[in-house]
Design a protein around this motif. Structure first.
Motif, PDB file in Angstrom:
ATOM      1  N   VAL A 172     -33.954  20.546   1.461  1.00 35.18           N
ATOM      2  CA  VAL A 172     -34.236  19.952   0.155  1.00 35.18           C
ATOM      3  C   VAL A 172     -32.966  19.965  -0.674  1.00 35.18           C
ATOM      4  CG1 VAL A 172     -35.585  20.124  -1.962  1.00 35.18           C
ATOM      5  CG2 VAL A 172     -36.656  20.647   0.246  1.00 35.18           C
ATOM      6  N   SER A 173     -32.426  18.796  -0.920  1.00 33.69           N
ATOM      7  CA  SER A 173     -31.145  18.699  -1.636  1.00 33.69           C
ATOM      8  C   SER A 173     -31.299  18.417  -3.121  1.00 33.69           C
ATOM      9  CB  SER A 173     -30.291  17.584  -1.007  1.00 33.69           C
ATOM     10  OG  SER A 173     -30.989  16.348  -1.002  1.00 33.69           O
ATOM     11  N   GLY A 174     -32.505  18.066  -3.548  1.00 34.95           N
ATOM     12  CA  GLY A 174     -32.737  17.805  -4.969  1.00 34.95           C
ATOM     13  C   GLY A 174     -34.188  18.005  -5.326  1.00 34.95           C
TER      14      GLY A 174
ATOM     15  N   THR B 299     -43.006  26.258  -2.550  1.00 34.72           N
ATOM     16  CA  THR B 299     -42.727  25.216  -3.540  1.00 34.72           C
ATOM     17  C   THR B 299     -41.356  24.632  -3.235  1.00 34.72           C
ATOM     18  OG1 THR B 299     -41.625  26.715  -5.089  1.00 34.72           O
ATOM     19  CG2 THR B 299     -44.040  26.511  -5.249  1.00 34.72           C
ATOM     20  N   PRO B 300     -41.052  23.428  -3.708  1.00 33.27           N
ATOM     21  CA  PRO B 300     -39.729  22.852  -3.428  1.00 33.27           C
ATOM     22  C   PRO B 300     -38.601  23.682  -4.025  1.00 33.27           C
ATOM     23  CG  PRO B 300     -40.930  21.527  -5.032  1.00 33.27           C
ATOM     24  CD  PRO B 300     -41.907  22.496  -4.471  1.00 33.27           C
ATOM     25  N   GLU B 301     -38.878  24.311  -5.168  1.00 28.52           N
ATOM     26  CA  GLU B 301     -37.837  25.142  -5.781  1.00 28.52           C
ATOM     27  C   GLU B 301     -37.476  26.341  -4.907  1.00 28.52           C
ATOM     28  OE1 GLU B 301     -39.938  22.875  -8.945  1.00 28.52           O
ATOM     29  OE2 GLU B 301     -40.602  24.160  -7.285  1.00 28.52           O
ATOM     30  N   MET B 302     -38.464  26.849  -4.146  1.00 27.49           N
ATOM     31  CA  MET B 302     -38.235  28.029  -3.304  1.00 27.49           C
ATOM     32  C   MET B 302     -37.314  27.729  -2.130  1.00 27.49           C
ATOM     33  SD  MET B 302     -42.155  29.492  -3.261  1.00 27.49           S
ATOM     34  CE  MET B 302     -41.866  30.544  -1.854  1.00 27.49           C
ATOM     35  N   ILE B 303     -37.305  26.501  -1.643  1.00 27.63           N
ATOM     36  CA  ILE B 303     -36.552  26.209  -0.422  1.00 27.63           C
ATOM     37  C   ILE B 303     -35.371  25.273  -0.669  1.00 27.63           C
ATOM     38  CG2 ILE B 303     -38.606  26.534   1.001  1.00 27.63           C
ATOM     39  CD1 ILE B 303     -38.890  23.564   1.222  1.00 27.63           C
ATOM     40  N   SER B 304     -35.122  24.940  -1.911  1.00 29.03           N
ATOM     41  CA  SER B 304     -34.005  24.033  -2.193  1.00 29.03           C
ATOM     42  C   SER B 304     -32.709  24.822  -2.338  1.00 29.03           C
ATOM     43  CB  SER B 304     -34.272  23.242  -3.476  1.00 29.03           C
ATOM     44  OG  SER B 304     -34.298  24.106  -4.601  1.00 29.03           O
ATOM     45  N   GLY B 305     -31.619  24.112  -2.244  1.00 28.02           N
ATOM     46  CA  GLY B 305     -30.319  24.744  -2.414  1.00 28.02           C
ATOM     47  C   GLY B 305     -29.333  24.247  -1.377  1.00 28.02           C
TER      48      GLY B 305
ATOM     49  N   VAL C  28     -38.777  15.274  -4.728  1.00 26.67           N
ATOM     50  CA  VAL C  28     -37.700  15.920  -3.974  1.00 26.67           C
ATOM     51  C   VAL C  28     -36.851  14.884  -3.260  1.00 26.67           C
ATOM     52  CG1 VAL C  28     -38.944  18.080  -3.602  1.00 26.67           C
ATOM     53  CG2 VAL C  28     -39.205  16.206  -1.957  1.00 26.67           C
ATOM     54  N   LYS C  29     -35.651  15.296  -2.906  1.00 24.43           N
ATOM     55  CA  LYS C  29     -34.793  14.567  -1.985  1.00 24.43           C
ATOM     56  C   LYS C  29     -34.443  15.515  -0.849  1.00 24.43           C
ATOM     57  CE  LYS C  29     -32.569  11.391  -5.269  1.00 24.43           C
ATOM     58  NZ  LYS C  29     -31.256  10.916  -5.819  1.00 24.43           N
TER      59      LYS C  29
ATOM     60  N   PHE D 178     -35.144  25.346   5.541  1.00 21.81           N
ATOM     61  CA  PHE D 178     -36.427  26.016   5.747  1.00 21.81           C
ATOM     62  C   PHE D 178     -36.926  25.669   7.142  1.00 21.81           C
ATOM     63  CE2 PHE D 178     -41.034  25.997   5.883  1.00 21.81           C
ATOM     64  CZ  PHE D 178     -41.339  27.258   5.367  1.00 21.81           C
ATOM     65  N   GLU D 179     -37.417  26.689   7.870  1.00 24.33           N
ATOM     66  CA  GLU D 179     -37.884  26.456   9.245  1.00 24.33           C
ATOM     67  C   GLU D 179     -39.107  27.306   9.539  1.00 24.33           C
ATOM     68  OE1 GLU D 179     -36.274  27.232  13.800  1.00 24.33           O
ATOM     69  OE2 GLU D 179     -34.846  26.530  12.272  1.00 24.33           O
ATOM     70  N   MET D 180     -40.070  26.704  10.234  1.00 18.68           N
ATOM     71  CA  MET D 180     -41.233  27.457  10.699  1.00 18.68           C
ATOM     72  C   MET D 180     -41.764  26.802  11.970  1.00 18.68           C
ATOM     73  SD  MET D 180     -44.122  26.286   7.861  1.00 18.68           S
ATOM     74  CE  MET D 180     -45.361  27.402   8.518  1.00 18.68           C
ATOM     75  N   SER D 181     -42.390  27.633  12.857  1.00 16.75           N
ATOM     76  CA  SER D 181     -42.939  27.135  14.122  1.00 16.75           C
ATOM     77  C   SER D 181     -44.437  27.389  14.165  1.00 16.75           C
ATOM     78  CB  SER D 181     -42.269  27.831  15.308  1.00 16.75           C
ATOM     79  OG  SER D 181     -40.903  27.481  15.383  1.00 16.75           O
TER      80      SER D 181
END
Length: 300
Positions: free
Chosen positions: A235-237, A211-217, A142-143, A222-225
């Motif tokens: 995730v840019s790539g 997964t990285p695919e779920m949060i990329s775009g 990922v990037k 993506f945020e969680m506490s």
């Protein structure tokens, strides 16, 4: 001479040497610390073995242990040499091993002198382009950007806004804020370098399972506490498992492979040349039938 006395002499000699005193006394019999048969341990050899910086007491203990170990090993060797039934066979193994070391060192030296010291970037890229299908990822890459910040941080809303913006100025603000107070938040910018997804996901809370695919775009954050901290990720790539690995991530693997292949090929040609030269000048004599010239070539 007792071992304790040897240690005292050792310390005195080391002191004299460090002060510019002493002299060449290695040839005197008094310089022999221990002898077993024809093997001798001299004072200079013993001094060379003592680690630097030991206290006098530690030096005494070290010398006692070292001399005892030296004597024990040679006593066993002397007894073994008198009692083993096939010493010539052992001596032959020693000669064979010595020859192997000489051969290995010579082959290494010849390779270093005759093969390129460095492979060009173009040659590595060319190999990669011809064999891309062989470089498939075992895990996603990922990037992006990773942030971990306390929930009570007074700039949390600003950090969230800067990350969501993704603009050059806002990312610069993020970096400067983190540099000004490294303890304020964790900030990892990896938009320019492919990074193993496991290294990033491993920094998230235990219940993180995206997964990285779920949060990329583009523009997605993506945020969680958890436990007083807010985790944010952009995730840019994404390169998924079994995708072709980017050149920059396998470049060193290619370099090692090509260098290894070159070494094997050079070594084969060197041995073949020495074999043929030996036959020609008479250094090699073989008194038996061998396969034809083509079959006799060295291939390993």
């Amino acid at each position: 001479m007792t071992l304790l006395k040897s240690a005292a002499i050792l310390l005195s000699a080391a002191c004299l040497a460090s002060c510019g005193g002493g002299g060449d006394s290695a040839s005197h019999d008094g310089n022999v610390v221990a002898r077993v048969g024809k093997s001798v341990l001299t004072m200079p050899e013993l001094i060379d073995k003592v680690p630097y910086g030991l206290t006098p007491d530690d030096s005494v203990r070290f010398v006692n242990a070292y001399v005892r170990q030296w004597v024990d090993s040679r006593v066993v060797g002397e007894v073994a040499a008198r009692n083993l039934p096939d010493i010539p066979a052992i001596e032959k193994k020693v000669d064979d091993y010595r020859n192997e070391l000489i051969v290995m060192e010579y082959r290494r030296l010849m390779y270093e002198q005759n093969c390129p010291k460095e492979l060009s970037e173009d040659s590595l890229r060319s190999y990669y382009d011809r064999h891309k299908g062989e470089f498939l990822l075992d895990a996603p890459l990922v990037k992006g950007i990773f942030i971990k910040i306390p929930d009570n941080n007074i700039r949390l809303s600003d950090v969230r806004k800067w990350l969501k913006s993704g603009g050059e100025e806002d990312l610069d603000r993020l970096e400067k804020y983190q540099l000004a107070d490294p303890k304020a938040m964790e900030y990892d910018y990896f938009r320019d370098d492919w990074t193993e997804w496991g290294k990033i996901s491993g920094r998230m809370p235990l219940d993180f399972n995206a997964t990285p695919e779920m949060i990329s775009g583009s523009g997605r954050i993506f945020e969680m506490s958890r436990n007083g901290y807010t985790y944010m990720m952009s995730v840019s790539g994404v390169l998924s498992k079994r995708d072709i690995a980017p050149f920059e991530t396998v470049k060193e693997t290619i370099r090692d492979y090509i260098a290894g292949t070159m070494k094997v090929e050079y070594d084969r040609r060197l041995r073949q040349h020495l074999y043929e030269e030996g036959l020609e000048n008479g250094d090699i004599e073989i008194n038996m039938d061998l396969p034809g010239a083509e079959q006799a070539k060295i291939t390993e």
